[in-house]
Design a protein around this motif. Structure first.
Motif, PDB file in Angstrom:
ATOM      1  N   GLU A 153      -5.648  -6.330 -43.288  1.00 32.54           N
ATOM      2  CA  GLU A 153      -4.400  -5.884 -42.648  1.00 32.54           C
ATOM      3  C   GLU A 153      -4.336  -4.376 -42.767  1.00 32.54           C
ATOM      4  O   GLU A 153      -4.134  -3.830 -43.854  1.00 32.54           O
ATOM      5  CB  GLU A 153      -3.188  -6.519 -43.337  1.00 32.54           C
ATOM      6  N   VAL A 154      -4.529  -3.699 -41.649  1.00 33.18           N
ATOM      7  CA  VAL A 154      -4.523  -2.241 -41.616  1.00 33.18           C
ATOM      8  C   VAL A 154      -3.570  -1.793 -40.526  1.00 33.18           C
ATOM      9  O   VAL A 154      -3.659  -2.245 -39.386  1.00 33.18           O
ATOM     10  CB  VAL A 154      -5.935  -1.677 -41.337  1.00 33.18           C
ATOM     11  N   SER A 155      -2.646  -0.911 -40.872  1.00 31.62           N
ATOM     12  CA  SER A 155      -1.689  -0.406 -39.888  1.00 31.62           C
ATOM     13  C   SER A 155      -2.069   1.011 -39.463  1.00 31.62           C
ATOM     14  O   SER A 155      -2.866   1.689 -40.126  1.00 31.62           O
ATOM     15  CB  SER A 155      -0.271  -0.416 -40.465  1.00 31.62           C
ATOM     16  N   LEU A 156      -1.514   1.437 -38.354  1.00 31.91           N
ATOM     17  CA  LEU A 156      -1.741   2.785 -37.839  1.00 31.91           C
ATOM     18  C   LEU A 156      -0.508   3.623 -38.120  1.00 31.91           C
ATOM     19  O   LEU A 156       0.600   3.268 -37.714  1.00 31.91           O
ATOM     20  CB  LEU A 156      -2.034   2.740 -36.342  1.00 31.91           C
ATOM     21  N   TYR A 157      -0.705   4.743 -38.817  1.00 35.92           N
ATOM     22  CA  TYR A 157       0.398   5.624 -39.205  1.00 35.92           C
ATOM     23  C   TYR A 157       0.307   6.904 -38.393  1.00 35.92           C
ATOM     24  O   TYR A 157      -0.623   7.697 -38.557  1.00 35.92           O
ATOM     25  CB  TYR A 157       0.312   5.908 -40.697  1.00 35.92           C
ATOM     26  N   THR A 158       1.256   7.106 -37.476  1.00 40.26           N
ATOM     27  CA  THR A 158       1.264   8.291 -36.614  1.00 40.26           C
ATOM     28  C   THR A 158       2.652   8.936 -36.650  1.00 40.26           C
ATOM     29  O   THR A 158       3.417   8.838 -35.688  1.00 40.26           O
ATOM     30  CB  THR A 158       0.897   7.918 -35.158  1.00 40.26           C
ATOM     31  N   PRO A 159       2.995   9.599 -37.753  1.00 40.68           N
ATOM     32  CA  PRO A 159       4.357  10.118 -37.907  1.00 40.68           C
ATOM     33  C   PRO A 159       4.725  11.238 -36.937  1.00 40.68           C
ATOM     34  O   PRO A 159       5.913  11.520 -36.747  1.00 40.68           O
ATOM     35  CB  PRO A 159       4.367  10.624 -39.355  1.00 40.68           C
ATOM     36  N   PHE A 160       3.725  11.862 -36.297  1.00 42.37           N
ATOM     37  CA  PHE A 160       4.018  12.989 -35.406  1.00 42.37           C
ATOM     38  C   PHE A 160       3.990  12.599 -33.924  1.00 42.37           C
ATOM     39  O   PHE A 160       4.153  13.472 -33.067  1.00 42.37           O
ATOM     40  CB  PHE A 160       2.996  14.111 -35.628  1.00 42.37           C
ATOM     41  N   VAL A 161       3.793  11.322 -33.611  1.00 42.96           N
ATOM     42  CA  VAL A 161       3.524  10.950 -32.224  1.00 42.96           C
ATOM     43  C   VAL A 161       4.677  11.281 -31.280  1.00 42.96           C
ATOM     44  O   VAL A 161       4.464  11.500 -30.085  1.00 42.96           O
ATOM     45  CB  VAL A 161       3.139   9.450 -32.130  1.00 42.96           C
ATOM     46  N   HIS A 162       5.904  11.362 -31.798  1.00 47.45           N
ATOM     47  CA  HIS A 162       7.049  11.738 -30.964  1.00 47.45           C
ATOM     48  C   HIS A 162       7.547  13.142 -31.298  1.00 47.45           C
ATOM     49  O   HIS A 162       8.637  13.528 -30.863  1.00 47.45           O
ATOM     50  CB  HIS A 162       8.193  10.735 -31.153  1.00 47.45           C
ATOM     51  N   GLN A 163       6.761  13.908 -32.045  1.00 47.17           N
ATOM     52  CA  GLN A 163       7.195  15.224 -32.499  1.00 47.17           C
ATOM     53  C   GLN A 163       6.379  16.338 -31.859  1.00 47.17           C
ATOM     54  O   GLN A 163       5.323  16.095 -31.258  1.00 47.17           O
ATOM     55  CB  GLN A 163       7.109  15.302 -34.028  1.00 47.17           C
ATOM     56  N   THR A 164       6.865  17.551 -32.009  1.00 50.64           N
ATOM     57  CA  THR A 164       6.189  18.714 -31.450  1.00 50.64           C
ATOM     58  C   THR A 164       5.278  19.356 -32.498  1.00 50.64           C
ATOM     59  O   THR A 164       5.355  19.043 -33.690  1.00 50.64           O
ATOM     60  CB  THR A 164       7.205  19.765 -30.995  1.00 50.64           C
ATOM     61  N   LYS A 165       4.476  20.276 -32.030  1.00 48.96           N
ATOM     62  CA  LYS A 165       3.616  21.020 -32.945  1.00 48.96           C
ATOM     63  C   LYS A 165       4.476  21.852 -33.915  1.00 48.96           C
ATOM     64  O   LYS A 165       4.119  21.998 -35.087  1.00 48.96           O
ATOM     65  CB  LYS A 165       2.698  21.950 -32.156  1.00 48.96           C
ATOM     66  N   ALA A 166       5.598  22.360 -33.440  1.00 49.83           N
ATOM     67  CA  ALA A 166       6.496  23.106 -34.325  1.00 49.83           C
ATOM     68  C   ALA A 166       7.035  22.201 -35.432  1.00 49.83           C
ATOM     69  O   ALA A 166       7.195  22.634 -36.579  1.00 49.83           O
ATOM     70  CB  ALA A 166       7.654  23.698 -33.517  1.00 49.83           C
TER      71      ALA A 166
END
Length: 233
Positions: A153-166
């Motif tokens: 069981e492995v999840s994908l962690y993408t905390p910046f996917v809805h965020q900007t580079k700033a």
């Protein structure tokens, strides 16, 4: 959560590695050599791994990269100057790059007993790179659950996917990321060129975040011209 971070050595992924090390259990960094012209970024990924005291795997994908022709990052094609939002930046797409890297990283995580793979895809990449968009990351995670069903069981962690580079600069600052020890420039010279899409985006992000940019650019003022041109459409 035991998490591996896909780390290119750039500002985004190094900031993510520091955040994961602070908020989760960082187990290792995984980087990929796909024959990119800015391969020196891998040295900065190795530096990050040493700083955070975790193992670092550099996975050789050069044979695959050589087959993914037509990109300025892998072929003898000039890297264009300008902002990422310009159509000319499509020449920097390496088809399926993130899909390939994530597939390998999920395999590594499953083999090593890790619970998550973290990737630093972010909102600023959505226009140019289809495998950075939320629809892709959500579908990829669903596919991996089927691929590993009954095994891991492995999840994908993408905390910046809805965020900007700033936003990433702000998060990186909060987690004490040494931005000077990251590499973004696609041209891979002695210093950041200041003119390619990733340099312009990097410089603009520090400006918008109100954080001092420690990067040495060969052309430190070009970014404002590129941003102004983007605003005019």
């Amino acid at each position: 959560m035991k998490t591996i971070v896909i780390c290119s050595g750039g500002l985004d992924s190094v900031s993510l590695a520091h955040m994961v090390a602070s908020e989760h259990k960082l187990t290792r960094l995984v980087s990929f050599d796909y024959g990119q012209r800015h391969r020196k970024e891998l040295d900065f990924a190795a530096l990050c791994a040493r700083r955070l005291d975790v193992p670092h795997d550099i996975i050789d994908l050069r044979a695959i990269g050589s087959a993914l022709t037509g990109s300025a990052l892998t072929d003898d094609i000039d890297v264009p100057d300008g902002h990422y939002a310009e159509e000319s930046m499509r020449v920097t797409v390496v088809p399926n790059r993130n899909a390939i890297m994530l597939t390998v990283a999920f395999g590594v995580a499953a083999a090593r007993g890790d619970q998550a793979v973290a990737a630093a895809v972010h909102g600023g990449d959505h226009f140019i790179y289809p495998d950075c968009r939320p629809a892709f990351t959500e579908a990829f995670e669903a596919m991996q659950k089927l691929a590993l069903d009954g095994y891991a069981e492995v999840s994908l962690y993408t905390p910046f996917v809805h965020q900007t580079k700033a936003d990433i600069v702000t998060a990186g600052t909060r987690h004490n990321t040494p931005f000077a020890e990251t590499w973004s420039c696609y041209k891979g010279g002695t210093h950041h060129c200041g003119r390619c899409g990733t340099c312009v985006e990097r410089r603009e992000a520090f400006h918008l975040a109100g954080v001092l940019d420690p990067t040495t650019y060969e052309d430190p003022d070009f970014w404002s011209e590129a941003v102004a041109r983007k605003a005019l459409g």
